[in-house]
Design an enzyme around this catalytic site. Structure first.
Site, PDB file in Angstrom:
ATOM      1  CD  GLU A 130      -3.167  -0.715   1.866  1.00  0.00           C
ATOM      2  OE1 GLU A 130      -4.519  -0.765   1.901  1.00  0.00           O
ATOM      3  OE2 GLU A 130      -2.902  -0.108   3.016  1.00  0.00           O
ATOM      4  CG  ASP A 148      -3.583  -5.893   7.404  1.00  0.00           C
ATOM      5  OD1 ASP A 148      -3.010  -6.322   6.641  1.00  0.00           O
ATOM      6  OD2 ASP A 148      -4.341  -4.922   7.297  1.00  0.00           O
ATOM      7  CB  SER A 191      -8.911  -9.757  14.271  1.00  0.00           C
ATOM      8  OG  SER A 191      -8.924 -10.618  13.095  1.00  0.00           O
TER       9      SER A 191
END
Length: 301
Positions: A140, A253, A283
């Site tokens: 990114e 991530d 998560s």
């Protein structure tokens, strides 16, 4: 003394839109809620590793706008070293996340200040990048900066964890420095230039083919189907943990950050990946990316 993990990567604000389902092309839907949360692959991975007890530094950039404070908030509370996160005269990176009731999402990223993470920015942070045990990279930020950071870290003896996300192509000389190269099925297919068969068997074949290109090891993440790895000429796999998913944003991530933390602590790759699957599973049970990441004291599924 260097950090356990050094992340060179993106810092974003995530605008999360909650909808019953994803709109079809040309369709307008009413959403239920909109919230702005900290995000960006680099920042996410840094927070995930730091919350698990690793000493983490981040090299990145934010703007001078109000989104910068949001983007940096959980990095600060997790204790990430932000010395080399520059403030530039561009908008902070923005990701617009559309989250449906089934937990699946679509994401559009506007890089903004992340474009300022150039090879020159990596050179300015040379000692930090060279001093880490594990250097974590994604896609990114400008790809020439990814290459520079990989070479700086590798020359210094750091382990390079290269997560080729979002899916893109990278020069072979950069891919060869990875140990591990971490990709999902879509990213693996793009790197290989061909479709791969869905499921663990196809992932094993893809991992072996990618490993033949020179990285020290390869990890292919399969979401609810677990993870496949290839190292030293042999493949292994590990199942996913079954949970009720609320939001899958940032799960990859979480996996990468946890993997980096455990590799820095000395775990073998397969053991680190097994732990990281549990962190990723935790998560997805909460809304958002960084806010959903567990601390070292939290029980894992």
């Amino acid at each position: 003394m260097g950090h356990d993990v050094v992340v060179v990567g993106s810092v974003n604000a995530d605008l999360v839109l909650q909808v019953d389902r994803h709109p079809r092309p040309g369709e307008t839907l009413l959403g239920r809620d909109a919230v702005t949360l900290p995000g960006g692959k680099g920042a996410n991975q840094a927070v995930a590793a730091a919350r698990l007890g690793a000493s983490v530094a981040l090299v990145g950039a934010v703007g001078t706008d109000p989104d910068a404070a949001v983007a940096l908030s959980l990095l600060t509370s997790a204790g990430v070293d932000l010395t080399h996160v520059a403030t530039v005269d561009w908008p902070t990176g923005l990701a617009v996340v559309t989250l449906a009731d089934d937990g699946e999402n679509t994401i559009v990223v506007v890089p903004g200040a992340n474009a300022a993470v150039t090879p020159a920015a990596v050179d300015a942070a040379h000692d930090v990048v060279a001093g880490g045990r594990v250097c974590v990279l994604q896609a990114e930020i400008p790809l020439d900066a990814v290459g520079r950071a990989a070479h700086v870290a590798h020359r210094a003896g750091a382990r390079v964890l290269l997560n080729v996300a979002p899916a893109t192509t990278l020069p072979d000389d950069v891919v060869r420095l990875a140990d591990p190269l971490v990709v999902n099925e879509h990213e693996a297919a793009l790197l290989l230039g061909r479709p791969i068969t869905a499921g663990a068997e196809g992932a094993r074949d893809a991992a072996a083919e990618l490993a033949a290109r020179g990285p020290g090891s390869v990890v292919v993440t399969l979401g609810t189907s677990g993870v496949v790895g290839h190292e030293a000429g042999a493949s292994w796999s590990w199942p996913a943990v079954r949970v009720d998913a609320v939001d899958t944003t940032g799960a990859g991530d979480a996996f990468v950050g946890a993997l980096a933390a455990r590799l820095a602590a000395g775990d073998a790759l397969r053991d680190a990946a097994a732990f990281a699957t549990r962190v990723a599973a935790a998560s997805v049970t909460r809304l958002g990316a960084q806010p959903s990441y567990p601390w070292a004291t939290n029980p894992l599924p």
